[in-house]
Design an enzyme around this catalytic site. Structure first.
Site, PDB file in Angstrom:
ATOM      1  N   LYS A   1      60.810  -3.214-133.475  1.00  0.00           N
ATOM      2  CA  LYS A   1      59.729  -2.634-134.279  1.00  0.00           C
ATOM      3  C   LYS A   1      58.353  -2.895-133.678  1.00  0.00           C
ATOM      4  O   LYS A   1      57.425  -2.098-133.844  1.00  0.00           O
ATOM      5  CB  LYS A   1      59.810  -3.160-135.711  1.00  0.00           C
ATOM      6  CG  LYS A   1      61.038  -2.677-136.461  1.00  0.00           C
ATOM      7  CD  LYS A   1      61.052  -3.200-137.886  1.00  0.00           C
ATOM      8  CE  LYS A   1      62.225  -2.625-138.668  1.00  0.00           C
ATOM      9  NZ  LYS A   1      63.529  -3.038-138.155  1.00  0.00           N
TER      10      LYS A   1
ATOM     11  N   ASN B   1      63.522  -3.061-150.862  1.00  0.00           N
ATOM     12  CA  ASN B   1      63.444  -2.337-149.592  1.00  0.00           C
ATOM     13  C   ASN B   1      64.777  -1.713-149.187  1.00  0.00           C
ATOM     14  O   ASN B   1      64.948  -1.303-148.043  1.00  0.00           O
ATOM     15  CB  ASN B   1      62.936  -3.252-148.472  1.00  0.00           C
ATOM     16  CG  ASN B   1      61.616  -3.888-148.820  1.00  0.00           C
ATOM     17  OD1 ASN B   1      60.642  -3.196-149.094  1.00  0.00           O
ATOM     18  ND2 ASN B   1      61.573  -5.218-148.837  1.00  0.00           N
TER      19      ASN B   1
ATOM     20  N   GLU C   1      60.698   7.096-139.338  1.00  0.00           N
ATOM     21  CA  GLU C   1      60.327   6.792-140.713  1.00  0.00           C
ATOM     22  C   GLU C   1      58.816   6.657-140.853  1.00  0.00           C
ATOM     23  O   GLU C   1      58.152   6.049-140.006  1.00  0.00           O
ATOM     24  CB  GLU C   1      61.018   5.507-141.177  1.00  0.00           C
ATOM     25  CG  GLU C   1      62.541   5.579-141.091  1.00  0.00           C
ATOM     26  CD  GLU C   1      63.226   4.499-141.888  1.00  0.00           C
ATOM     27  OE1 GLU C   1      62.526   3.604-142.420  1.00  0.00           O
ATOM     28  OE2 GLU C   1      64.466   4.542-142.004  1.00  0.00           O
TER      29      GLU C   1
ATOM     30  N   GLU D   1      58.859   3.006-138.333  1.00  0.00           N
ATOM     31  CA  GLU D   1      59.823   2.615-137.313  1.00  0.00           C
ATOM     32  C   GLU D   1      60.672   3.819-136.943  1.00  0.00           C
ATOM     33  O   GLU D   1      60.691   4.823-137.655  1.00  0.00           O
ATOM     34  CB  GLU D   1      60.728   1.487-137.811  1.00  0.00           C
ATOM     35  CG  GLU D   1      61.559   1.868-139.030  1.00  0.00           C
ATOM     36  CD  GLU D   1      62.382   0.713-139.549  1.00  0.00           C
ATOM     37  OE1 GLU D   1      62.784  -0.133-138.734  1.00  0.00           O
ATOM     38  OE2 GLU D   1      62.642   0.663-140.761  1.00  0.00           O
TER      39      GLU D   1
ATOM     40  N   PHE E   1      70.975  -6.621-160.570  1.00  0.00           N
ATOM     41  CA  PHE E   1      71.504  -5.950-159.379  1.00  0.00           C
ATOM     42  C   PHE E   1      72.129  -6.931-158.394  1.00  0.00           C
ATOM     43  O   PHE E   1      72.144  -6.684-157.189  1.00  0.00           O
ATOM     44  CB  PHE E   1      70.413  -5.139-158.675  1.00  0.00           C
ATOM     45  CG  PHE E   1      69.882  -3.999-159.492  1.00  0.00           C
ATOM     46  CD1 PHE E   1      70.511  -2.766-159.469  1.00  0.00           C
ATOM     47  CD2 PHE E   1      68.768  -4.162-160.287  1.00  0.00           C
ATOM     48  CE1 PHE E   1      70.029  -1.714-160.227  1.00  0.00           C
ATOM     49  CE2 PHE E   1      68.276  -3.114-161.052  1.00  0.00           C
ATOM     50  CZ  PHE E   1      68.904  -1.889-161.022  1.00  0.00           C
TER      51      PHE E   1
END
Length: 648
Positions: free
Chosen positions: A116, A235, A275, A288, A348
């Site tokens: 990245k 994310n 992205e 990225e 979650f």
């Protein structure tokens, strides 16, 4: 063209690649760990090779084991799927040295875009708009805090070799930078074998929109429109759609052209994704480039009619792209819902166990598609990520695609583990999502206290009451037939049924009880409500039914009028008090215990860290208390609801 390819992956993406290879007449080789010995991808492939123990670090990401499998089977090419070795330049280089084709981009592109930090520098040089941040390596928490202060809070801490939400944290202050830095390094090391970290500005209220690119080895490169991926949690993408409800044609074209320019700058070939984050004014910034197939690629396939896996295979075999940019047409709308083995009612948190029931909705060409890697009776392991299926629907417009998704989710049966189907259904009916007014903060903003089930309005509750009354009538008729009383005329049906559901009481005249496609024992009840189809998940109860529909999970008690009078006199059962215990919310491995017996802790203080499905979960104190006893230790594996510590 290749005669045989090996898929260096597992689960649904391995199954997905096998389907296209089979259509092209190409033989397939699966690889599997001990945990995946009976997995679906192993059953589907023409050949399968065992590569080691369950942990990915000892099997799926060990390059030598994959090379051994190639030598054993004579595979001519390898498709890496996503995750694992898909963006490891040394893997592509090892294949090249072995004389085996990598179904992906060249080593140089992986090195340039897979890191990245390097990719942001190259993007800036190629004229692509980038997010402010620190592009160098960060050697410790003190340096991380200093850099974050210079950039300005909030910041995003990210693993340089990361992806899929692993090794990623948002920090709003110095304390969160220090804590997040170490957790990100740990996750990055465990998931990618690379713990390098970088920091960039976190753009508030952003949309996550990505461009699909496709290039060949002859200098041709095109973009296939965009995907909106803004519905995320930690994310991690949850729902994606194509196209985006936010972009206009001019922005789409500008983003697509920048994505292609970046790809061409590194001689990119194969499928890849650039992205971006996009603000409310449609300003976009490079995040990225993923040098692999994306999880959400099916929505692009559905609106373009292009099989991306097929294109990757053809490009790897040296073929030219058979289409140009002018040939790319976006037709209709597609939505993808990721089915995760995560319990939305427990924050979650990951869930593992056996799938005692797994019945996806009926697939239909283009309209309903389910990419999956599991089967009924199979086991969801703690060793891999929690995604078990990707349910996709298509329609001529967004409204139609949404309605298809609602119906498909209603008909999707999963039992035996915690899963996020109720949450997905709730989002599909959420007014903000329906309007398309979404950002990456959608889940945090709309469900700040977690998910406790959808709240249905009175008309919807009455519809379910009519369903419950219809099933009770069917059950009563069956009981009469079984008892033999039918010969004597049977027991008369009540003039009305009283249904208690969602805290409401409904009196349903016998004539309004729905006629359903349902008999006792069936888990789905289908019928028409005012001309609209309704599909409800059903479990029988002594006095009624458990009904699950559109994200709501309700007990419907169905009585005759006299039974209803008596039912209100029954006492309510009181739940056990667990307020003085810290229970393990999911099966996992204790990484750290951050407190000691006798220590006083404050609200929000970190108590311990539990790792499950490659993610570290920090458990915090809900209020001020004193730790009286600690039951767990680092390195210990815990079951769900196992006691970690006690308080007073």
């Amino acid at each position: 063209m290749f005669d045989k390819i090996l898929i260096a992956n597992r689960g649904e993406i391995a199954c997905r690649v096998i389907k296209t290879a089979r259509r092209l007449g190409i033989g397939t080789v699966a690889v599997y760990s001990d945990a995946d010995r009976d997995a679906l991808h192993v059953r589907m492939a023409d050949e399968a090779v065992h590569i080691g123990p369950p942990p990915a670090a000892q099997s799926y990401i060990v390059i030598d084991r994959i090379l051994d499998a190639i030598r054993q089977t004579g595979a001519q090419a390898v498709h890496p799927g996503y995750g694992f070795l898909s963006e490891r330049a040394e893997f592509a280089a090892a294949l090249d040295a072995e004389g085996v084709a990598f179904i992906g981009p060249p080593v140089g592109a992986i090195e340039a875009m897979g890191d990245k930090i390097t990719s942001k520098k190259l993007a800036a040089e190629a004229g692509v708009s980038t997010v402010p941040g620190f592009m160098g390596l960060i050697d410790g928490p003190d340096m991380a805090v200093r850099i974050a202060g210079e950039i300005g809070y909030p910041v995003m801490i990210k693993a340089s070799a990361g992806g899929g939400g692993k090794g990623m944290r948002i920090a709003w202050n110095e304390g969160e930078v220090r804590e997040g830095f170490q957790s990100s390094k740990n996750e990055a090391k465990a998931s990618f074998g690379d713990d390098r970290i970088f920091i960039e500005k976190f753009v508030t209220q952003p949309r996550h929109i990505e461009i699909q690119v496709l290039g060949d080895k002859h200098g041709n490169c095109i973009y296939l429109g965009e995907r909106e991926c803004s519905i995320q949690r930690r994310n991690q993408k949850v729902i994606e759609e194509a196209p985006s409800p936010f972009l206009d044609a001019a922005t789409r074209k500008a983003m697509g052209e920048q994505a292609v320019a970046l790809a061409q700058a590194v001689d990119y070939c194969s499928a890849g994704t650039v992205e971006f984050i996009v603000d409310g004014d449609r300003n976009f910034y490079f995040l990225e480039m993923n040098t692999r197939l994306q999880v959400e690629h099916p929505v692009t396939e559905l609106i373009t009619g292009i099989d991306l896996v097929e294109q990757m295979i053809r490009v790897a075999a040296g073929q030219k792209l058979a289409l140009s940019q002018d040939d790319v047409k976006l037709d209709g709308w597609a939505i993808e819902s990721r089915l995760y083995a995560e319990d939305p009612y427990r924050g979650f948190l990951p869930s593992i166990g056996r799938l005692t029931r797994y019945r996806p909705p009926q697939e239909a060409p283009r309209r309903v598609r389910n990419d999956t890697g599991v089967f009924e009776g199979g086991e969801i392991s703690m060793f891999y990520d929690p995604m078990i299926a990707k349910l996709c629907t298509w329609g001529p417009d967004r409204t139609a695609a949404l309605e298809e998704m609602r119906s498909a989710l209603d008909a999707f049966e999963v039992e035996g583990i915690g899963h996020n189907l109720p949450f997905l259904s709730a989002v599909m009916d959420h007014p903000r999502f329906v309007s398309g007014n979404i950002t990456t903060a959608f889940i945090a903003e709309e469900y700040p206290d977690g998910f406790a089930g959808a709240v249905l309005d009175a008309p919807a509750l009455r519809d379910l009451a009519r369903v419950a009354a219809g099933m009770m009538r069917t059950r009563a008729e069956r009981d009469v037939r079984i008892s033999g009383r039918m010969a004597h005329g049977g027991a008369p049906e009540p003039a009305e049924w009283v249904v208690m559901i969602g805290g409401e009481r409904f009196e349903i005249p016998a004539a309004e009880a729905l006629a359903l496609d349902w008999v006792p024992g069936m888990r789905l009840a289908r019928g028409l409500v005012d001309g609209r189809e309704i599909v409800v998940k059903v479990e029988a109860r002594t006095t009624g039914f458990r009904l699950r529909w559109r994200g709501a999970d309700l007990d419907a008690k169905v009585y005759t009028p006299r039974q209803a009078e008596l039912a209100v006199l029954m006492p309510e059962k009181v739940a056990a008090d667990t307020s003085k215990l810290l229970l393990c919310p999911m099966p996992g491995l204790v990484v750290t215990i951050a407190v000691e017996e006798g220590q006083e802790v404050q609200e929000g203080q970190a108590l311990c860290t539990v790792e499950a499905m490659k993610m570290e979960n920090v458990l915090r104190a809900e209020r001020r208390a004193t730790v009286t006893r600690i039951h767990a230790a680092p390195g210990q594996s815990l079951a769900v609801d196992e006691i970690i510590m006690e308080f007073e």
